[in-house]
Design a protein around this motif. Structure first.
Motif, short mmCIF file in Angstrom:
data_model
loop_
_atom_site.label_atom_id
_atom_site.label_comp_id
_atom_site.label_asym_id
_atom_site.label_seq_id
_atom_site.Cartn_x
_atom_site.Cartn_y
_atom_site.Cartn_z
N HIS A 197 74.41 -2.12 0.77
CA HIS A 197 73.51 -2.87 -0.12
C HIS A 197 72.24 -2.07 -0.36
O HIS A 197 71.97 -1.09 0.34
N ASP A 222 67.97 -2.72 -0.66
CA ASP A 222 66.94 -3.73 -0.43
C ASP A 222 66.05 -3.73 -1.66
O ASP A 222 65.24 -2.82 -1.83
N HIS A 241 72.85 1.28 1.83
CA HIS A 241 72.99 1.44 3.27
C HIS A 241 73.69 0.20 3.84
O HIS A 241 73.79 -0.83 3.18
N ARG A 266 58.98 -5.83 6.49
CA ARG A 266 58.77 -5.52 5.08
C ARG A 266 57.45 -6.07 4.57
O ARG A 266 56.94 -7.04 5.10
FE FE Z 1 68.86 -3.33 4.20
#
Ligand code: FE
Ligand code: MD6
Length: 194
Positions: free
Chosen positions: A112, A114, A168, A191
């Protein structure tokens, strides 16, 4: 950037803090927008939490299970994220979200990107605890070649700049026994979501 063993000495303390978080916001298997139950169990702490359900992926100020705010980010979590980012050249990193992933044997995270965060300029700080895993590190396109990188207890990856949008994932967790987590791997990803 890989910081091998960066938080190995504080792993037990981080896991104790995590128990406090999970007592308030228990781990759950979220449902993907496509209707699948994720094999990785997740929870969050901090102002914002990453959630997935039938209507999509997003950050939410509340836990959809309880309707309450996510638990505050433990002081030791925030300090570690900031120090690791600093070490990797990203001074002043102030995460507003910490997604916590829990893997049991066989659990995996498919490739996927991010991309639910608003500012791709901020790095992501990723902390591995407990059983080791194989991190899959691809390219900008889903079908690009994938490198396999071993991540073990105490390793911290700081992920920013041009790598920020690479595909990743995590290979199915191999069974094992870790003194701190038993048959589990825990990942904390910090994040700046908003
Ligand atoms: Fe991720
Ligand atoms: C994991 N990590 O390590 C899953 N994403 O369990 C991620 O998906 C991830 O480690 C972005 C940046 C770093 C990560």
């Amino acid at each position: 950037m890989m910081l091998r063993g960066f938080c190995a000495a504080e792993a037990a303390a981080l896991l104790r803090d995590l128990d406090g978080v999970a007592a308030v916001a228990p781990f759950r298997h979220m449902i993907t927008p496509g209707g699948y139950r994720m094999s990785v169990a997740m929870t969050n702490c901090g102002t914002l939490g990453w959630v997935s359900d039938g209507s999509g992926y997003r950050y939410s100020e509340t836990d959809p299970v309880s309707g309450a705010a996510w638990p505050a980010m433990p002081e030791g979590f925030a300090r570690l994220a900031m120090n690791a980012a600093q070490e990797a050249g990203f001074g002043g990193f102030a995460p507003d979200a910490c997604l916590i992933n829990r893997y049991e044997p066989g659990a995996k995270l498919s490739l996927h990107q991010d991309k639910d965060e608003r500012d791709f300029g901020a790095p992501i700080v990723s902390v591995s605890l407990g059983l080791p895993a194989t991190f899959l590190f691809g390219g900008r396109k889903r079908k690009d070649a994938v490198r396999r990188i071993r991540v073990a207890n105490g390793d911290v990856v700081v992920w920013g700049g041009p790598a920020r949008l690479t595909y990743h994932g995590i290979s199915p967790l191999t069974d094992g026994e870790h003194p701190l987590t038993g048959r589990r791997r825990i990942n904390l990803t910090f994040r700046k979501a908003w």
